[in-house]
Design an enzyme around this catalytic site. Sequence first.
Site, short mmCIF file in Angstrom:
data_model
loop_
_atom_site.label_atom_id
_atom_site.label_comp_id
_atom_site.label_asym_id
_atom_site.label_seq_id
_atom_site.Cartn_x
_atom_site.Cartn_y
_atom_site.Cartn_z
N GLU A 183 -8.26 3.15 11.17
CA GLU A 183 -8.83 3.32 9.83
C GLU A 183 -9.25 1.97 9.25
OE1 GLU A 183 -7.53 2.59 6.66
OE2 GLU A 183 -5.53 1.86 7.14
N THR A 237 0.86 -1.19 0.00
CA THR A 237 0.00 0.00 0.00
C THR A 237 0.90 1.23 0.00
OG1 THR A 237 -0.11 0.33 2.41
CG2 THR A 237 -1.61 -1.33 1.45
N CYS A 238 0.28 2.41 0.03
CA CYS A 238 1.09 3.63 0.04
C CYS A 238 1.89 3.78 1.33
CB CYS A 238 0.20 4.86 -0.18
SG CYS A 238 -1.11 5.04 1.05
#
Length: 443
Positions: A114, A49-50
């Site tokens: 998140e 992922t980023c």
Amino acid sequence: MDIIILGINHKTAPVEIRENLAFTGNQLEEAFNYLKSDLTLKECVILSTCNRTEIYALAPEAAKGKDAILGMIKNLKGIAPLELENCLYFFSCREAVAHLFSVTAGLDSMILGETQIIGQVREAYERADSADVIDKVFHCLFRQAITCGKRVQTETEINQNAASVSYAAVELAKKIFGRLTNKSVLVIGAGKMSELTLRHVYDRGATDVYVSNRTRERAEKLASCFGGKTWEYDKREECLEKVDIVITSTGAPHFILKKAEMTRIMRSRRNKPLLMIDIAVPRDLDPEINEISNVYLYDIDDMQGVVASNMKDREKEGHRAKIIVEEETAEFQIWFKTLDVVPLIAALRKKAENIRQTELNRSLNSKLGQLDAKQQKAVDNLTKAIINRILKEPVLRIKDFAVEDKSEVYVASLCQLFDLKEDLLEEETINIEEKIKKLEGLK
């Protein structure tokens, strides 16, 4: 077998290093092919992922598995292990499982709690499954990780409060107006913060959305992503006369709206209430605008105060989430530790059943030949019950020893005591794996 993880994330490395280690598209396929060809690794999943790149693998030996992953990185990315020495982290066994479950629960994210990471973990698992680089262990591991993430989201309130400035801005609007479905919103600016804010606005049901920006092309591109409309930047006062909510996030070095202009606009609005949220640095809106009747202005400091308060609440819920992670980790460890002794237990039961059947048939053909069908069934059930009763305690002990990492000695002892041949153990291992594959096919 050891479950291992080699990774890098936002805590250990800046973005310029993380992006060099990201795997997407063809690179992911190349990585899978490389890892699949390495006999050191049995199963693998790549989470990219980023904010992180993590490579999970099942290896007969943790150290050799780590070297195999570093070899893949060197060959495919051209990065020597020494270059990443201070950025990489490595976990094995229980630590690796606990880390994956914490990641999926949002406890290792840049924003605590998140939820996007659950989908990213699921996508990584499905890609590995499609590439045929996982088997029964990682099927169970990643499904339980996703279950753990869902439990945290449903059993705690870790993601209930705004944890970013853009999210806090939209939550404030929602708190003041209630539902946003019948409210019109003007977003001034088309940068990253505006995009994040628009995403939250859209997710809250707002459909009457306008985007205004000095560069019209950027405004049109952003508005089209969310079904919104653009408004000429030089004519934004006309839009301000009709909307309910204004959110600004430009890169202007000065105020884009001053008190005098806003006073004139409010007269045209006939003093209809207006919520204005300025999340730009430096500020877009003259703070004196807040003095105008029926204008409610909040700046980024107000939003950050909300976020800071909410993060304290999230941290409290984080303690509850960690308990769930511990529970799920312990449950998986019991399954994983007993996995090696399942063929032994199956072989032991099979040998006992063969002896039972042989002796029962001999007795029915001679000494018990006069029994009717009902009586034969009763004898059959009785002998089954005796076998099950005899094996119950040994089977429970085998599982207990497996969890305590003592299985190897006891497996060897039982094989000697009951004369369980290696070919019988291998046969039961194959049978179990075939059953698992059939079950996978039914799902």
